[in-house]
Design a protein around this motif. Structure first.
Motif, PDB file in Angstrom:
ATOM      1  N   UNK A  97       0.851  -1.205   0.000  1.00  0.00           N
ATOM      2  CA  UNK A  97       0.000   0.000   0.000  1.00  0.00           C
ATOM      3  C   UNK A  97       0.880   1.246   0.000  1.00  0.00           C
ATOM      4  N   UNK A  98       1.896   1.233   0.858  1.00  0.00           N
ATOM      5  CA  UNK A  98       2.781   2.399   0.919  1.00  0.00           C
ATOM      6  C   UNK A  98       3.579   2.528  -0.377  1.00  0.00           C
ATOM      7  N   UNK A  99       4.015   1.371  -0.911  1.00  0.00           N
ATOM      8  CA  UNK A  99       4.786   1.403  -2.159  1.00  0.00           C
ATOM      9  C   UNK A  99       3.939   1.969  -3.306  1.00  0.00           C
ATOM     10  N   UNK A 100       2.629   1.759  -3.238  1.00  0.00           N
ATOM     11  CA  UNK A 100       1.732   2.311  -4.266  1.00  0.00           C
ATOM     12  C   UNK A 100       1.446   3.796  -4.013  1.00  0.00           C
ATOM     13  N   UNK A 101       2.157   4.359  -3.048  1.00  0.00           N
ATOM     14  CA  UNK A 101       2.037   5.782  -2.689  1.00  0.00           C
ATOM     15  C   UNK A 101       0.654   6.157  -2.156  1.00  0.00           C
TER      16      UNK A 101
END
Lengths: 435, 463
Positions: B241-245
């Motif tokens: 989720x964080x990697x997908x910004x």
């Protein structure tokens, strides 16, 4: 009566198991009515639990003068129990500590005489009637049906100032003048009306309304003349023995009526019968009898909506109403939806929610007299919340709250009338017959 | 130390009605929410109403070498406000005024005794928000939050207390009144004192006024609940989720023990076979962007073999949150008491940490439920204990030692949001080393030469 097992009210050591559950998280501070005005740790459940622990570890004596004062500085409103994440049963803790204090210090002789009277209903009744006949000596006539205390009573409680006002005591008690049995043809159920002392002596009209509503809903009503005080007022003062005796006598009276259900119009009476009796009678021969009624004691609102077929009222009442949650009705009996649902069935009635409808009014039985300063601050903020709704009527499910709200509104301004939920329902039924 | 002359001086400074001396009253100031730490009944409790009174108290305490223990609501989980000797407790409960809300500068100036939830109720009238939301926010005070640098559920997106303090008034341990910072967004004058005093746990000065930063309250939000059969899938969802910004406002996790206990207790319909559950909430000012973020989360949950439920209405949102809210109450029902830790690891080490806690739980035969703020790696392993069982308590202490050891070995920290206080003092050197301890001592000694402010907390003065 034989007590087989020791309960928390007989042996303070048994409190340990309850005390240890408290994590001291402080959630109780967000809801405690006393803490909200005093801002002291000792005001709130967590602080009193720490005092209980200190008693058990011998850091302080149970009859320490300040400790006694602090342990009695609680409304037993049970708000903290709803906010507690670990399910601490603070009601047992506070009453257990009070019982231990009463045992060690004895009960004040005036209280003892009063509580003794409660155990003898005929005497108590005579006393109340004598007082009713003489109330002019103590109370000056104020307006119809309401009186203020005369000057010389000021020393008894700081609350008895020129602004204090209470309902007039009835000269003929409610139970004296109503028929013990009201039979209805093809009744849905047979219910016992547990009046409580407030309805019997102060608010008989609420009793009339209750019987009217039950009959309208095809329920036969028995109102035993011999019923006693529920025991809550003595229990909160630590007099467990008197509370047990009252409970036992009441259970015997209930047994004889053959009623299917017990109906209450007072949160405190209802929670005494439903929740406290099995606890204080634990380990006695009466425990089973008490348990038998647990599922069959109902506040009038629950009884109408959940137990029988409820006849919706059709009489129009063009009123703006706000509802105050009595602590023992909501926090002990868990009744809060049903009264609102009933009010919403009344045609024309607009229900307006006040801010924090379940904040305690500060009555706490005699707390409002013994701790007048704190109680006045509590009821003042309640009064302001009521005023904020601009409602014409505030209704509630407990006569003690009615008294406190009435006094608070008169004292701090506003022209909202105070009534019981069942009275509004009765009024709607009656007005449909008129039209 | 405290004698009758000291108490008389307190009464003349604060007024007799603001001084508690009876033992029964004092007992109620000998604890906070931290279990099993040393504590003492204080000698006196005072309730200041203004800064000047605190200055006078400092002068008195310096003369008599009396320890001072500042206290907000006492909800601390590391022992911050707990007296360790018969000193003075300074309770801020009566210094609780909101001095000013400045909606144009987006600030609120408050006294330290203001309850965090009350501050938020007041600023919400302007459509504003003070984001830090510790679990205790309904009772805890802003002063206590600042002193402990409190966190909360919104930490991942909105940060913690230190990100929302712009200035302060502090009474120094030597008695000077010191004001720094202000309403300027940019302010690089002098040392960054805000960051020195936030989290100083009452050891460097007594905070008497605080300027808080506010933000516009997000207008839209979307909540969802995701359920996983494998812990690894839940962990990967968090990082994906964080990697997908997408930065959710809330990204909470519950482990299997917690799920089962919650279901047992609250019957909210959780699958008791699941290994992990995530509660995700995205929020923002634009409806479209919030929708986009929610869709992105759903996509990632599906990719990681998760099942999900999304809340369409406020009532549905409440029912999703019910599970998370029930976590601590439910765990607390199982045994007489709980120890709630807050070891924290980098987000990418979340699964390693959860597995390590499960192993520690097995090794010592203790029940540990872990839930917490997955998005910021801040976990709350909750040990279910019986304080009356001595044998078990010994195991508990060993297990806690190991939890901290693992957290540090994963590049984590002893405390994400509860503070060091006395509870974690003995572990401090393991994280900041000898040089760290020396630096802390030098700061403490130069600001508080008499060691009167909250002595014995945060800074180990002896080896």
């Amino acid at each position: 009566m034989t007590v087989a097992a020791k309960t928390i009210f007989d042996d303070v050591e048994l409190l340990k198991k309850e005390l240890v559950r408290c994590m001291k998280c402080g959630n109780c501070m967000s809801v405690c009515p006393i803490y909200s005005v005093e801002k002291k740790e000792s005001s709130v459940a967590r602080g009193k639990i720490a005092l209980g622990e200190a008693v058990l570890s011998d850091d302080i004596k149970i009859d320490d003068e300040t400790l006694v004062k602090l342990i009695f500085n609680c409304l037993v409103c049970k708000s903290c129990m709803l906010a507690c994440p670990s399910g601490v049963r603070f009601d047992r803790i506070i009453l257990g500590l009070r019982a231990a204090i009463a045992k060690k210090k004895g009960i004040h002789f005036i209280k003892k005489a009063l509580f003794g009277l409660l155990k003898k209903p005929e005497l108590f009744d005579k006393g109340m009637k004598a007082f009713a006949a003489m109330q002019g000596l103590f109370l000056s006539p104020e307006e119809q049906g309401k009186r203020a205390p005369r000057g010389f009573l000021k020393g008894v409680s700081p609350r008895f100032d020129e602004k204090f006002i209470i309902p007039e005591l009835t000269k003929e008690s409610f139970r004296d003048r109503v028929k013990e049995k009201e039979e209805v043809p093809q009744a849905q159920a047979k219910a016992l009306f547990f009046t409580g002392c407030s309805v019997n002596y102060l608010y008989p009209e609420v009793g009339d309304d209750l019987i009217y509503v039950l009959k309208r809903n095809k329920v036969s009503v028995v109102t035993p003349k011999k019923q006693n005080c529920c025991g809550m007022p003595v229990m909160v003062h630590g007099d467990i023995e008197t509370a047990r005796e009252l409970a036992q006598k009441n259970l015997e009276v209930f047994e004889k009526t053959g009623a299917d259900y017990i109906i209450t119009v007072c949160g405190s009476c209802g929670s005494a019968l439903k929740h406290e009796y099995p606890i204080i009678l634990e380990g006695t021969d009466y425990e089973e009898k008490a348990k038998k009624w647990v599922e069959r004691v109902h506040d009038i609102s629950t009884f109408l909506l959940k137990v029988i077929r409820f006849e919706s009222p059709k009489g129009n009442l063009n009123l703006k109403v706000t509802y105050h949650d009595s602590c023992h009705l909501k926090k002990s009996m868990k009744v809060f939806n049903e009264p609102r649902q009933i009010l919403k069935t009344i045609p024309g009635l607009t229900l307006i929610d006040m801010k924090k409808p379940d904040a305690c009014c500060g009555s706490g039985g005699s707390f409002h007299l013994t701790h007048a300063d704190t109680a006045l601050k509590i009821v003042k903020s309640k009064t302001e919340d009521i005023k904020g709704t601009e409602a014409e009527i505030v209704c509630t499910g407990c006569p003690a709250c009615m008294m406190e709200l009435f006094e608070g509104i008169k004292r701090f301004g506003g022209n909202c009338n105070v009534t019981h939920t069942v009275s509004l329902l009765a009024e709607s039924y009656r007005s449909e017959q008129k039209s | 130390m405290i004698d009758s002359a000291f108490i008389e001086r307190c009464k003349s400074i604060f007024g007799a009605e603001n001084v508690l001396t009876d033992k029964a009253e004092l007992i109620a100031y000998s604890y906070d929410a931290t279990p099993g730490i040393p504590r003492e009944i204080p000698g006196v409790v005072v309730f200041p109403e203004n800064t000047k009174q605190i200055q006078e108290l400092i002068f008195l305490a310096r003369q008599t070498k009396t320890p001072i223990y500042p206290r907000g609501a006492g909800t601390c989980l590391s022992g911050g406000p707990v007296p360790l000797s018969k000193g003075v407790v300074v309770s801020f409960q009566k210094m609780n005024k909101i001095i000013e809300i400045d909606p144009d500068n987006l600030t609120a100036t408050v006294q330290p005794g203001v309850v965090v939830a009350d501050l938020n109720a007041a600023v919400s009238k302007y459509g504003l928000l003070y984001p830090p939301d510790p679990g205790s926010m309904a009772t805890s005070t802003i002063g206590g939050n600042v002193a402990e640098n409190a966190g909360g559920l919104r930490g991942l997106k909105y940060g913690v207390t230190k990100h929302y303090i712009m200035g302060m008034e502090v009474v120094m341990p030597t008695g000077e009144i010191f004001r720094f910072g202000g309403k300027c967004v940019k302010n690089v004058t002098a040392y960054d004192f805000t960051h020195l005093f936030v989290g100083s746990e009452g050891t460097l000065g007594i905070i008497t006024e605080i300027i808080c930063k506010l933000i516009p309250a997000p207008k839209y939000r979307k909540s969802m609940l995701a359920i996983f059969d494998k812990l690894e899938d839940a962990g990967k969802t968090v990082t994906d989720i964080v990697r997908a910004h997408v930065i959710p406002a809330t990204l909470e996790i519950m482990d299997k023990v917690t799920i089962q206990t919650v279901e047992n207790f609250a019957k909210v319909g959780l699958p008791t076979q699941a290994e992990a559950l995530l509660l995700i909430e995205v929020d923002g000012m634009g409806k479209d962007s919030v929708e986009w973020e929610a869709e992105k989360c759903v996509e990632i949950i599906k990719q990681n073999n998760g099942k999900y439920k999304i809340a369409e209405t406020d009532a549905e949102r409440d029912s999703l949150w019910a599970a998370r809210r029930a976590a601590l109450p439910a765990l607390a029902q199982v045994k007489p008491a709980t120890i709630l830790e807050d070891a924290t690891v980098p987000r990418t080490k979340l699964v390693d940490m959860l597995v390590a806690v499960q192993n520690i739980s097995k090794k010592y035969g203790l029940m540990i439920g872990t839930f917490g703020h997955a998005g910021d790696g801040n976990l709350h392993p909750t040990l279910l204990i019986d304080p009356m069982n001595k044998e078990e308590m010994e195991k508990v202490h060993k297990a806690v030692d190991e939890i901290f050891e693992v957290a540090l070995s994963l590049g984590g920290t002893l405390s994400g949001e509860h503070g060091i206080g006395v509870a974690k003092l003995k572990y401090l050197k393991n994280e900041i080393g000898r040089s760290g301890i020396e630096t802390m001592r030098r700061i403490k000694q130069s600001l508080d030469p008499d060691n009167i402010l909250n002595p014995g907390k945060l800074v180990p003065m002896e080896d």
